[in-house]
Design a protein around this motif. Structure first.
Motif, mmCIF file in Angstrom:
data_model
loop_
_atom_site.group_PDB
_atom_site.id
_atom_site.type_symbol
_atom_site.label_atom_id
_atom_site.label_comp_id
_atom_site.label_asym_id
_atom_site.label_seq_id
_atom_site.Cartn_x
_atom_site.Cartn_y
_atom_site.Cartn_z
ATOM 1 N N ALA A 22 50.004 -33.734 -25.785
ATOM 2 C CA ALA A 22 50.803 -33.920 -26.058
ATOM 3 C C ALA A 22 51.943 -33.102 -26.690
ATOM 4 N N ARG A 23 51.835 -32.782 -28.295
ATOM 5 C CA ARG A 23 52.852 -32.176 -29.195
ATOM 6 C C ARG A 23 52.745 -30.426 -27.742
ATOM 7 N N ALA A 24 52.320 -29.612 -27.548
ATOM 8 C CA ALA A 24 51.871 -28.630 -26.141
ATOM 9 C C ALA A 24 53.098 -29.076 -25.273
ATOM 10 N N MET A 25 53.418 -30.473 -25.237
ATOM 11 C CA MET A 25 54.145 -30.642 -23.677
ATOM 12 C C MET A 25 55.690 -30.594 -23.988
ATOM 13 N N LYS A 26 55.385 -31.945 -25.898
ATOM 14 C CA LYS A 26 56.783 -31.526 -25.840
ATOM 15 C C LYS A 26 57.652 -30.728 -26.637
ATOM 16 N N THR A 27 56.767 -29.806 -26.807
ATOM 17 C CA THR A 27 57.732 -28.315 -27.129
ATOM 18 C C THR A 27 58.295 -27.713 -26.149
ATOM 19 N N MET A 28 57.875 -27.970 -24.874
ATOM 20 C CA MET A 28 58.149 -27.446 -23.563
ATOM 21 C C MET A 28 58.668 -28.520 -22.765
ATOM 22 N N GLY A 29 59.361 -29.165 -23.473
ATOM 23 C CA GLY A 29 60.481 -30.639 -22.316
ATOM 24 C C GLY A 29 59.222 -30.909 -21.836
ATOM 25 N N LEU A 30 58.611 -31.559 -21.175
ATOM 26 C CA LEU A 30 57.242 -31.885 -21.089
ATOM 27 C C LEU A 30 57.037 -33.252 -21.388
ATOM 28 N N SER A 31 56.774 -34.110 -20.061
ATOM 29 C CA SER A 31 57.034 -35.833 -20.986
ATOM 30 C C SER A 31 55.922 -36.769 -20.455
ATOM 31 N N ASP A 32 55.433 -36.469 -19.241
ATOM 32 C CA ASP A 32 54.765 -36.931 -18.560
ATOM 33 C C ASP A 32 53.175 -36.952 -18.139
ATOM 34 N N LEU A 33 52.778 -37.530 -19.121
ATOM 35 C CA LEU A 33 51.014 -37.463 -19.237
ATOM 36 C C LEU A 33 50.132 -38.597 -18.995
ATOM 37 N N VAL A 34 48.947 -38.493 -17.631
ATOM 38 C CA VAL A 34 48.396 -38.755 -17.192
ATOM 39 C C VAL A 34 47.050 -38.340 -17.730
ATOM 40 N N LEU A 35 46.115 -39.501 -18.231
ATOM 41 C CA LEU A 35 44.817 -39.278 -18.934
ATOM 42 C C LEU A 35 43.861 -39.868 -17.781
ATOM 43 N N VAL A 36 42.457 -39.075 -17.481
ATOM 44 C CA VAL A 36 41.903 -40.213 -16.177
ATOM 45 C C VAL A 36 40.671 -39.883 -17.323
ATOM 46 N N ASN A 37 39.772 -41.072 -16.802
ATOM 47 C CA ASN A 37 38.966 -41.939 -18.354
ATOM 48 C C ASN A 37 38.412 -40.991 -19.786
ATOM 49 N N PRO A 38 39.818 -40.688 -20.488
ATOM 50 C CA PRO A 38 39.323 -40.293 -21.282
ATOM 51 C C PRO A 38 38.616 -41.120 -22.865
ATOM 52 N N ARG A 39 37.681 -40.656 -23.705
ATOM 53 C CA ARG A 39 36.834 -41.043 -23.869
ATOM 54 C C ARG A 39 36.841 -41.838 -25.056
ATOM 55 N N SER A 40 38.061 -41.740 -25.626
ATOM 56 C CA SER A 40 39.032 -42.376 -26.310
ATOM 57 C C SER A 40 40.035 -42.906 -26.771
ATOM 58 N N PHE A 41 41.091 -43.744 -26.735
ATOM 59 C CA PHE A 41 42.925 -43.774 -26.275
ATOM 60 C C PHE A 41 42.948 -44.825 -26.397
ATOM 61 N N PRO A 42 43.881 -45.221 -26.892
ATOM 62 C CA PRO A 42 44.899 -44.365 -28.279
ATOM 63 C C PRO A 42 43.479 -43.813 -29.723
ATOM 64 N N ASP A 43 44.015 -44.078 -30.174
ATOM 65 C CA ASP A 43 43.135 -42.389 -31.082
ATOM 66 C C ASP A 43 43.759 -42.197 -31.994
ATOM 67 N N GLU A 44 43.401 -42.194 -33.590
ATOM 68 C CA GLU A 44 44.335 -41.887 -34.688
ATOM 69 C C GLU A 44 44.436 -40.732 -34.826
ATOM 70 N N GLU A 45 43.102 -39.130 -34.533
ATOM 71 C CA GLU A 45 43.588 -38.578 -34.224
ATOM 72 C C GLU A 45 44.335 -37.985 -32.912
ATOM 73 N N ALA A 46 43.991 -38.663 -32.104
ATOM 74 C CA ALA A 46 45.244 -37.974 -30.894
ATOM 75 C C ALA A 46 46.611 -38.135 -32.245
ATOM 76 N N GLU A 47 47.057 -39.221 -32.193
ATOM 77 C CA GLU A 47 48.117 -39.309 -32.617
ATOM 78 C C GLU A 47 48.685 -38.662 -34.013
ATOM 79 N N ARG A 48 47.346 -38.411 -34.797
ATOM 80 C CA ARG A 48 47.689 -36.986 -35.897
ATOM 81 C C ARG A 48 48.017 -35.562 -35.248
ATOM 82 N N LEU A 49 46.945 -35.272 -34.682
ATOM 83 C CA LEU A 49 47.655 -33.799 -34.100
ATOM 84 C C LEU A 49 48.495 -33.693 -33.280
ATOM 85 N N ALA A 50 49.319 -35.065 -32.349
ATOM 86 C CA ALA A 50 50.175 -35.146 -31.904
ATOM 87 C C ALA A 50 51.473 -34.942 -32.416
ATOM 88 N N ALA A 51 51.756 -35.449 -34.351
ATOM 89 C CA ALA A 51 52.630 -34.778 -34.972
ATOM 90 C C ALA A 51 53.949 -35.618 -34.566
#
Ligand code: SAH
Length: 244
Positions: A22-51
């Motif tokens: 998510a962070r990599a995308m936002k830095t490059m102006g992208l916003s459309d993220l689709v997750l196919v069967n993620p193991r764990s989402f939403p998740d605190e670790e994801a929030e933390r690394l998204a900054a």
């Protein structure tokens, strides 16, 4: 136009990778993220690394198959460190991929698809793609972390978009050359497969004939108009099949 460029992550194991994506995308102006069967989402670790990119996470969609994630797309590029046996058009350089994606994203959504941390994309998933891209790297250790692969391809897409915006040049494709969506292409492939069965053309059940023909049409990249011509042709043949 960056808003029609979708990042698709297939069955991500580490939620941190989703956040970093998510962070990599936002830095490059992208916003459309689709997750196919993620193991764990939403998740605190994801929030933390998204900054500062939690907005990208909050609007991310979760779906249950790659088909569902890319059906409306006119171009689907699978990122893979390895060459597979399927003869899809392949971009050896990310900047060539980015230019092509920027051209197509004028008309409809396009997708960049990334595989699982451990096992990448399956052959069936690669079959959902219209193209493949690899990031050239150290031949002895060329597999990148998932979110870093996203960062590199997103950077290239952003760069191609910037160059095009700076030049003031917008690519205008002739109207009748619009590429079909994956869904339209899928209907054609189903029609072709059905007719190959019904006509008795396929005689050996395990031969790869069907796959090879499908790869041929994927490589040819027919426009919407050409695809509907081909479907008309199939229907005409179908009408002449003896009824059983
Ligand atoms: N062991 C897996 C690697 C998965 S890495 C395999 O062999 O396929 C997770 C994902 O990051 C991959 O599925 C791919 O989408 C992306 N990726 C990693 N390195 C890459 C590279 N050099 N080129 C393109 N994509 C890469």
């Amino acid at each position: 136009m960056l808003s029609t460029i979708r990042i698709v992550l297939v069955q991500t194991f580490h939620p941190g990778n989703i956040g970093a994506t998510a962070r990599a995308m936002k830095t490059m102006g992208l916003s459309d993220l689709v997750l196919v069967n993620p193991r764990s989402f939403p998740d605190e670790e994801a929030e933390r690394l998204a900054a500062g990119a939690t907005d990208v996470l909050n609007t991310a969609r979760v779906v249950t198959s790659l088909d569902e994630a890319v059906n409306d797309c006119v171009q689907v590029v699978g990122a893979s460190a390895r060459l597979r046996s399927l003869p899809l058009p392949h971009f050896d350089e990310p900047d060539d991929m980015a230019q092509s994606v920027i051209r197509n994203a004028h008309e409809a959504p396009v997708a960049l698809v990334f595989g699982r941390e451990r096992s990448g994309l399956t052959n069936d998933e690669i079959r959902c793609c219209t193209h493949q891209v690899s990031i050239p790297a150290n031949p002895e250790y060329g597999i990148l972390n998932l979110s870093q692969a996203v960062q590199i391809l997103a950077y290239e897409v952003h760069r191609a978009w910037r160059k095009q915006a700076e030049s003031g040049f917008t690519y205008q494709r002739p109207l009748d050359a619009t590429p079909p969506s994956r869904e339209q292409f899928g209907h054609f492939q189903d029609h072709l497969a059905r007719l190959m069965q019904q006509s008795g053309f396929l005689t050996q059940p395990h031969a790869r004939t069907e796959e090879q023909l499908q790869a041929l049409f994927a490589r040819a990249q027919p426009s919407r108009k050409e695809l509907s011509l081909l479907r008309g042709l199939l229907s005409a043949f179908e009408a002449h099949l003896p009824t059983k």
